[in-house]
Write a protein that holds these residues in place. Structure first.
Motif, PDB file in Angstrom:
ATOM      1  N   GLN A 160     -55.152 -54.044 -22.817  1.00 39.87           N
ATOM      2  CA  GLN A 160     -54.016 -53.631 -23.631  1.00 39.87           C
ATOM      3  C   GLN A 160     -54.434 -52.463 -24.527  1.00 39.87           C
ATOM      4  O   GLN A 160     -55.565 -52.388 -24.990  1.00 39.87           O
ATOM      5  CB  GLN A 160     -53.509 -54.784 -24.506  1.00 39.87           C
ATOM      6  N   GLY A 161     -53.463 -51.588 -24.752  1.00 39.70           N
ATOM      7  CA  GLY A 161     -53.710 -50.442 -25.615  1.00 39.70           C
ATOM      8  C   GLY A 161     -52.416 -49.970 -26.247  1.00 39.70           C
ATOM      9  O   GLY A 161     -51.401 -50.668 -26.217  1.00 39.70           O
ATOM     10  N   ARG A 162     -52.485 -48.779 -26.796  1.00 42.01           N
ATOM     11  CA  ARG A 162     -51.290 -48.200 -27.413  1.00 42.01           C
ATOM     12  C   ARG A 162     -51.326 -46.685 -27.309  1.00 42.01           C
ATOM     13  O   ARG A 162     -52.377 -46.082 -27.096  1.00 42.01           O
ATOM     14  CB  ARG A 162     -51.100 -48.651 -28.851  1.00 42.01           C
ATOM     15  N   LEU A 163     -50.156 -46.118 -27.483  1.00 41.29           N
ATOM     16  CA  LEU A 163     -49.979 -44.679 -27.384  1.00 41.29           C
ATOM     17  C   LEU A 163     -48.881 -44.260 -28.340  1.00 41.29           C
ATOM     18  O   LEU A 163     -47.853 -44.939 -28.453  1.00 41.29           O
ATOM     19  CB  LEU A 163     -49.572 -44.311 -25.944  1.00 41.29           C
ATOM     20  N   ASP A 164     -49.112 -43.174 -29.046  1.00 40.89           N
ATOM     21  CA  ASP A 164     -48.084 -42.579 -29.905  1.00 40.89           C
ATOM     22  C   ASP A 164     -47.666 -41.250 -29.298  1.00 40.89           C
ATOM     23  O   ASP A 164     -48.521 -40.484 -28.840  1.00 40.89           O
ATOM     24  CB  ASP A 164     -48.602 -42.338 -31.322  1.00 40.89           C
ATOM     25  N   VAL A 165     -46.371 -40.990 -29.288  1.00 44.28           N
ATOM     26  CA  VAL A 165     -45.850 -39.717 -28.810  1.00 44.28           C
ATOM     27  C   VAL A 165     -44.811 -39.199 -29.787  1.00 44.28           C
ATOM     28  O   VAL A 165     -44.243 -39.957 -30.583  1.00 44.28           O
ATOM     29  CB  VAL A 165     -45.211 -39.821 -27.400  1.00 44.28           C
ATOM     30  N   GLU A 197     -65.852 -44.006 -22.165  1.00 39.52           N
ATOM     31  CA  GLU A 197     -65.731 -43.058 -21.056  1.00 39.52           C
ATOM     32  C   GLU A 197     -64.530 -43.382 -20.162  1.00 39.52           C
ATOM     33  O   GLU A 197     -63.907 -42.481 -19.592  1.00 39.52           O
ATOM     34  CB  GLU A 197     -67.026 -42.969 -20.234  1.00 39.52           C
ATOM     35  N   VAL A 198     -64.180 -44.662 -20.055  1.00 40.95           N
ATOM     36  CA  VAL A 198     -63.004 -45.035 -19.272  1.00 40.95           C
ATOM     37  C   VAL A 198     -61.738 -44.622 -20.027  1.00 40.95           C
ATOM     38  O   VAL A 198     -60.784 -44.104 -19.441  1.00 40.95           O
ATOM     39  CB  VAL A 198     -63.001 -46.552 -18.957  1.00 40.95           C
ATOM     40  N   THR A 199     -61.746 -44.839 -21.335  1.00 43.26           N
ATOM     41  CA  THR A 199     -60.614 -44.398 -22.156  1.00 43.26           C
ATOM     42  C   THR A 199     -60.456 -42.886 -22.055  1.00 43.26           C
ATOM     43  O   THR A 199     -59.333 -42.371 -21.961  1.00 43.26           O
ATOM     44  CB  THR A 199     -60.797 -44.839 -23.623  1.00 43.26           C
ATOM     45  N   ASP A 200     -61.574 -42.151 -22.062  1.00 46.01           N
ATOM     46  CA  ASP A 200     -61.512 -40.688 -21.913  1.00 46.01           C
ATOM     47  C   ASP A 200     -60.892 -40.301 -20.572  1.00 46.01           C
ATOM     48  O   ASP A 200     -60.103 -39.350 -20.495  1.00 46.01           O
ATOM     49  CB  ASP A 200     -62.907 -40.064 -22.045  1.00 46.01           C
ATOM     50  N   LEU A 201     -61.243 -41.028 -19.514  1.00 46.54           N
ATOM     51  CA  LEU A 201     -60.664 -40.763 -18.197  1.00 46.54           C
ATOM     52  C   LEU A 201     -59.152 -40.991 -18.225  1.00 46.54           C
ATOM     53  O   LEU A 201     -58.375 -40.173 -17.717  1.00 46.54           O
ATOM     54  CB  LEU A 201     -61.313 -41.662 -17.139  1.00 46.54           C
ATOM     55  N   LEU A 202     -58.729 -42.093 -18.837  1.00 47.27           N
ATOM     56  CA  LEU A 202     -57.295 -42.364 -18.948  1.00 47.27           C
ATOM     57  C   LEU A 202     -56.593 -41.274 -19.747  1.00 47.27           C
ATOM     58  O   LEU A 202     -55.488 -40.853 -19.406  1.00 47.27           O
ATOM     59  CB  LEU A 202     -57.053 -43.728 -19.599  1.00 47.27           C
ATOM     60  N   ASN A 203     -57.238 -40.802 -20.802  1.00 44.56           N
ATOM     61  CA  ASN A 203     -56.635 -39.743 -21.607  1.00 44.56           C
ATOM     62  C   ASN A 203     -56.581 -38.419 -20.861  1.00 44.56           C
ATOM     63  O   ASN A 203     -55.727 -37.589 -21.139  1.00 44.56           O
ATOM     64  CB  ASN A 203     -57.363 -39.610 -22.950  1.00 44.56           C
ATOM     65  N   ALA A 204     -57.471 -38.218 -19.896  1.00 44.68           N
ATOM     66  CA  ALA A 204     -57.392 -37.012 -19.068  1.00 44.68           C
ATOM     67  C   ALA A 204     -56.114 -37.028 -18.239  1.00 44.68           C
ATOM     68  O   ALA A 204     -55.512 -35.987 -17.977  1.00 44.68           O
ATOM     69  CB  ALA A 204     -58.620 -36.914 -18.163  1.00 44.68           C
ATOM     70  N   TYR A 205     -55.691 -38.219 -17.818  1.00 44.88           N
ATOM     71  CA  TYR A 205     -54.437 -38.373 -17.080  1.00 44.88           C
ATOM     72  C   TYR A 205     -53.237 -38.484 -18.022  1.00 44.88           C
ATOM     73  O   TYR A 205     -52.103 -38.480 -17.574  1.00 44.88           O
ATOM     74  CB  TYR A 205     -54.476 -39.635 -16.201  1.00 44.88           C
ATOM     75  N   GLY A 206     -53.489 -38.595 -19.303  1.00 47.64           N
ATOM     76  CA  GLY A 206     -52.442 -38.855 -20.292  1.00 47.64           C
ATOM     77  C   GLY A 206     -51.199 -37.999 -20.199  1.00 47.64           C
ATOM     78  O   GLY A 206     -50.081 -38.528 -20.132  1.00 47.64           O
ATOM     79  N   PRO A 207     -51.332 -36.676 -20.197  1.00 49.12           N
ATOM     80  CA  PRO A 207     -50.116 -35.853 -20.128  1.00 49.12           C
ATOM     81  C   PRO A 207     -49.276 -36.135 -18.883  1.00 49.12           C
ATOM     82  O   PRO A 207     -48.054 -36.215 -18.956  1.00 49.12           O
ATOM     83  CB  PRO A 207     -50.657 -34.424 -20.131  1.00 49.12           C
ATOM     84  N   LEU A 208     -49.929 -36.321 -17.740  1.00 48.53           N
ATOM     85  CA  LEU A 208     -49.210 -36.621 -16.506  1.00 48.53           C
ATOM     86  C   LEU A 208     -48.524 -37.987 -16.609  1.00 48.53           C
ATOM     87  O   LEU A 208     -47.363 -38.149 -16.240  1.00 48.53           O
ATOM     88  CB  LEU A 208     -50.165 -36.608 -15.309  1.00 48.53           C
ATOM     89  N   LEU A 209     -49.244 -38.966 -17.154  1.00 43.04           N
ATOM     90  CA  LEU A 209     -48.684 -40.309 -17.300  1.00 43.04           C
ATOM     91  C   LEU A 209     -47.485 -40.300 -18.250  1.00 43.04           C
ATOM     92  O   LEU A 209     -46.462 -40.932 -17.983  1.00 43.04           O
ATOM     93  CB  LEU A 209     -49.748 -41.283 -17.799  1.00 43.04           C
TER      94      LEU A 209
END
Length: 190
Positions: free
Chosen positions: A95-100, A131-143
């Motif tokens: 589980q995580g969170r994201l602000d936009v 490093e996994v979170t960084d990978l997810l954030n690399a996909y962040g804009p697309l997601l």
């Protein structure tokens, strides 16, 4: 003396009436608008979630309904979203969170107010390695683009705009205020 008092009384009344007429005239020239409160926006968004976004067979990101907030100081809306990421590459769910933050635009074809110009904050997953979170954030804009692109926040009904339509007006600028969204009506382009 009596003559001077009568003159001052009439002059004061004249100034008061003139001031009132000026205020009425200014009100008549005010741009007509339509306001959508935050609770109504939230009610429109909630049924559109959760949204699932698969990422190249590695994992699936599930985005829960955003908690909307008004950001009048920057004329945008903010949203905090709970996330769930799982898949073969991760072994278990996290589980995580994201602000936009995003701006709004009016879509005339279906009379909707939609999210656009999405600015993504960093996704946070406390149980994942950095490093996994960084990978997810690399996909962040697309997601974010896939899960939030053009999310409808409100749809104006024909009866909401009937009077304005009759006056030759159409929805124009959208302003975020402390009370919600205010849609100004402007003259239709010839």
């Amino acid at each position: 003396m009596l003559h001077r008092r009568r003159f001052l009384t009439h002059a004061t009344r004249g100034l008061a009436l003139g001031g009132a007429a000026l205020l009425v005239a200014q009100g008549a020239l005010a741009q007509p608008s339509y306001t959508v409160p935050l609770a109504q926006l939230q009610a429109m968004v909630d049924p559109k979630f959760p949204r699932n976004v698969p990422v190249q067979g590695l994992f699936n990101l599930s985005v829960q309904a955003p908690h909307l907030r008004l950001l009048p100081e920057v004329n945008r809306l903010g949203a905090a979203m709970a996330l769930d990421v799982a898949g073969p590459a991760l072994r278990r769910s996290h589980q995580g969170r994201l602000d936009v933050e995003f701006a709004l635009r009016y879509e005339a074809s279906d009379r909707t107010l939609r999210a656009h110009q999405i600015q993504l904050g960093r996704m946070e997953f406390p149980s994942l390695r950095p490093e996994v979170t960084d990978l997810l954030n690399a996909y962040g804009p697309l997601l974010a683009e896939q899960s939030l692109r053009e999310v409808t926040l409100h749809q104006l009904r024909p009866q909401d705009t009937a009077v304005f339509d009759g006056l030759g007006l159409q929805p124009g600028p959208i302003t975020v205020t402390a009370k919600g969204l205010t849609v100004a009506f402007v003259s239709k382009a010839p």
